[in-house]
Design an enzyme around this catalytic site. Sequence first.
Site: not given
Length: 331
Positions: A127, A192, A326
Amino acid sequence: MTTQNKSRRIEQLIEVLADGEFHSGERLGEQLGGISRTAVNQYIETLQQLGLEVFRVSGKGYRLASPLQLLHQQQIQDYLVAEKIELPLELQRVVTSSNDVVKELRVANPTAGLTVLAEAQTAGRGRRGRQWHSPFGTNLYLSMYWPLARGLSAAMGLSVALGVGIAELLDSAGVQNVQVKWPNDVYVNNKKIAGILVELEGHASEAAHVVVGIGLNLSMPSATKNIDQPWTDLASELPTALNRNYWAAKMVSECYRRLQAYDSDGLTPMLASWQRFDKFYQKPVTLVMGNKNVVGRALGIDDDGALLVERNGQVERFHAGELSIRDVAEV
């Protein structure tokens, strides 16, 4: 020498060395059509550029650091027949990008499910134009063409649908702690293992086309460099030995069936599965969109594939951005 002839010799050299045994430079030169030892050495350097580790020992010749389990089109086709999947399939050893090859092939053969599998990519991409590290003969690089009769608007949830499919496939094979990360990644134990790239052509209100690219780490070399995030591979996570041809067929089959299901029923039947694997569900997150940061609590996705984030007591929908847990300093 033509590029095609050079590519064929590279393929021949890989096929000879795949057994992991020593092969003399003289013998390799004969097998490659009577070329010199100097030329053989140049081809060896090309293999090293593709990510293959090749040893040279005086008096013995060349060998790979470990044997290669190469992909074979007929074996993959046989597995697909057993899965009752029929589609045009092409296996290529080395490509620039498997997505680009599919785009070229679909001009002459625009059949839904047209698929290219590659052993390596020299210009693989993820991406936002990022490089997708694509060493030879270790992972899986798959691209599939799919027509979108309803236009580009129907493509919004494609990466989500495929992510769910890959997660379910890995989970059913015994891989533990599989996770999906919105909108296009699959993780195992926060590392990943797969990524999805959806490239679109067409207009929102007209018939359009999509090429889906999937990279799955099968047996990534441990010395791999230039990857800036934790990763894992299927060989490390499976409870049984890895069969690359079997997994290539399973991925082709899953991709094809998932695209069919998305065409007919959309994302709604997949939402519960997404929530089950969702890496960020009910967690405090930051969504980065250019120079803007959205801070809130992730609540999964809606039936269009949009990310749901609760902030200031309101649930908002987002269709793009980079998602992360976060940071404590932001809480």
